[in-house]
Design a protein around this motif. Structure first.
Motif, PDB file in Angstrom:
ATOM      1  N   TYR A  18      16.209 -15.276  -4.756  1.00  0.00           N
ATOM      2  CA  TYR A  18      16.292 -14.712  -5.117  1.00  0.00           C
ATOM      3  C   TYR A  18      16.846 -13.602  -4.468  1.00  0.00           C
ATOM      4  O   TYR A  18      16.689 -13.083  -3.332  1.00  0.00           O
ATOM      5  CB  TYR A  18      14.660 -13.619  -5.821  1.00  0.00           C
ATOM      6  CG  TYR A  18      13.787 -14.544  -7.043  1.00  0.00           C
ATOM      7  CD1 TYR A  18      14.374 -14.358  -8.113  1.00  0.00           C
ATOM      8  CD2 TYR A  18      13.496 -15.375  -6.222  1.00  0.00           C
ATOM      9  CE1 TYR A  18      13.396 -15.303  -9.218  1.00  0.00           C
ATOM     10  CE2 TYR A  18      12.691 -16.537  -7.319  1.00  0.00           C
ATOM     11  CZ  TYR A  18      13.205 -15.703  -8.515  1.00  0.00           C
ATOM     12  OH  TYR A  18      12.068 -16.539  -9.598  1.00  0.00           O
ATOM     13  N   ASP A  22      18.509  -9.850  -9.006  1.00  0.00           N
ATOM     14  CA  ASP A  22      17.596 -11.191  -9.517  1.00  0.00           C
ATOM     15  C   ASP A  22      16.370 -10.939 -10.206  1.00  0.00           C
ATOM     16  O   ASP A  22      15.850 -10.423  -9.208  1.00  0.00           O
ATOM     17  CB  ASP A  22      17.773 -12.281  -9.060  1.00  0.00           C
ATOM     18  CG  ASP A  22      19.515 -13.182  -8.165  1.00  0.00           C
ATOM     19  OD1 ASP A  22      20.123 -13.069  -8.894  1.00  0.00           O
ATOM     20  OD2 ASP A  22      19.477 -13.528  -7.167  1.00  0.00           O
ATOM     21  N   LEU A  25      15.287 -15.769 -12.641  1.00  0.00           N
ATOM     22  CA  LEU A  25      15.991 -17.457 -12.060  1.00  0.00           C
ATOM     23  C   LEU A  25      16.243 -18.167 -13.378  1.00  0.00           C
ATOM     24  O   LEU A  25      14.381 -18.389 -13.307  1.00  0.00           O
ATOM     25  CB  LEU A  25      16.102 -17.711 -11.181  1.00  0.00           C
ATOM     26  CG  LEU A  25      16.608 -16.909 -10.082  1.00  0.00           C
ATOM     27  CD1 LEU A  25      16.878 -17.430  -8.555  1.00  0.00           C
ATOM     28  CD2 LEU A  25      18.542 -16.421 -10.219  1.00  0.00           C
ATOM     29  N   GLU A  29      19.348 -22.606 -12.491  1.00  0.00           N
ATOM     30  CA  GLU A  29      19.660 -22.196 -11.001  1.00  0.00           C
ATOM     31  C   GLU A  29      18.879 -22.506  -9.882  1.00  0.00           C
ATOM     32  O   GLU A  29      19.534 -21.825  -8.175  1.00  0.00           O
ATOM     33  CB  GLU A  29      19.865 -20.450 -11.977  1.00  0.00           C
ATOM     34  CG  GLU A  29      20.292 -19.699 -10.063  1.00  0.00           C
ATOM     35  CD  GLU A  29      21.650 -20.336  -9.827  1.00  0.00           C
ATOM     36  OE1 GLU A  29      22.046 -19.055  -9.100  1.00  0.00           O
ATOM     37  OE2 GLU A  29      22.568 -20.678 -10.677  1.00  0.00           O
ATOM     38  N   ARG A  62      10.394 -15.238 -12.384  1.00  0.00           N
ATOM     39  CA  ARG A  62      10.245 -13.854 -11.434  1.00  0.00           C
ATOM     40  C   ARG A  62       9.512 -14.121 -10.344  1.00  0.00           C
ATOM     41  O   ARG A  62       8.207 -13.987 -10.529  1.00  0.00           O
ATOM     42  CB  ARG A  62      10.209 -12.254 -12.769  1.00  0.00           C
ATOM     43  CG  ARG A  62       9.179 -12.553 -12.880  1.00  0.00           C
ATOM     44  CD  ARG A  62       8.971 -10.633 -13.803  1.00  0.00           C
ATOM     45  NE  ARG A  62      10.158 -10.695 -14.535  1.00  0.00           N
ATOM     46  CZ  ARG A  62       9.959 -10.143 -15.343  1.00  0.00           C
ATOM     47  NH1 ARG A  62       9.102 -10.621 -16.569  1.00  0.00           N
ATOM     48  NH2 ARG A  62      11.479 -10.075 -16.575  1.00  0.00           N
TER      49      ARG A  62
END
Length: 251
Positions: A18, A22, A25, A29, A62
């Protein structure tokens, strides 16, 4: 850093995937950034979500709130924030702009506290977030009095451009750092984000910088130079309180 072939290494690869910008994600990714096999990553994401180091979001994952809670339990940082908060609140009442307390970690500033009201400026900073030292006033305040090897490493590395006015020339940045070390005040004029201006001052423990304080506002109406004295006074007040606490502990 733990090796990627260990469990800890894999966990850290996920968490370190991260970046500062960000919010969340997706699985694909995260796999691209970590290089982990799909099955391994899927298992890790489940485990990290279960212990609240990650939170599942609408489009992916997250960083979880438990990470921030763990950070606040770090004794030195928690004590520093507790000491700083009254000064930050006073600084907010004086300016009614966004007030920060930041710490240096490597070549980045980590935001340990952030106060702002309804009219606070749009800012790339967030509580627990990170930004490059060279691109922010608070980061430059930390870098100006950092150990010489840290300064040399930052100046030798590529200086990433976050906005059109980010200082990316090492010679210009070096001269700015020399002026900050002399005056105790750092400025940012739309260097981390277009439309944002900021003034910062380092918090010293003896001759070592332990944190920095800043006030940021919209460049169209906020003149950081007008608030330099207030920011410097807040940083000095935090430093004096930390010194008094240290003397009491020694007795």
């Amino acid at each position: 850093m733990a090796e990627l072939n260990t469990v800890l290494g894999k966990i850290m690869a996920v968490l370190n995937a991260y970046g500062v910008d960000d919010d969340e994600l997706g699985f694909a990714e995260l796999q691209r950034r970590t290089g982990l096999p799909k099955a391994t990553l899927h298992r890790l994401l489940g485990d990290l979500t279960e212990v609240r180091l990650l939170d599942q979001a609408s489009r992916g994952y997250r960083l979880g709130g438990h990470l921030f809670q763990l950070g606040l339990r770090a004794a030195a940082e928690r004590g520093l924030v507790e000491v700083a908060i009254p000064y930050l609140e006073d600084l907010y009442e004086r300016t009614h702009e966004t007030v920060h307390l930041g710490l240096r970690e490597g070549h980045e500033v980590v935001y340990a506290a952030k106060l702002g009201g309804h009219r606070q400026a749009s800012s790339p900073s967030r509580l627990g977030g990170r930004l490059p030292l060279h691109a922010t006033a608070i980061g430059k305040a930390l870098l100006a009095l950092a150990p010489s090897d840290v300064q040399a490493a930052v100046l030798a590395a590529p200086l990433t451009r976050r906005a059109p006015r980010t200082v990316v020339a090492p010679g210009i940045l070096r001269r700015q750092l020399e002026a900050i070390a002399e005056t105790g005040v750092a400025y940012e004029f739309e260097e981390s984000q277009v439309g944002l201006a900021c003034v910062a001052s380092p918090v010293l423990d003896g001759d070592q910088v332990v944190a920095a304080v800043s006030v940021a506002g919209p460049a169209e109406r906020f003149d950081p130079r007008a608030h330099a004295a207030s920011v410097h006074a807040a940083a000095s007040g935090i430093a004096l309180t930390l010194a008094r606490r240290a003397r009491l502990v020694e007795r």
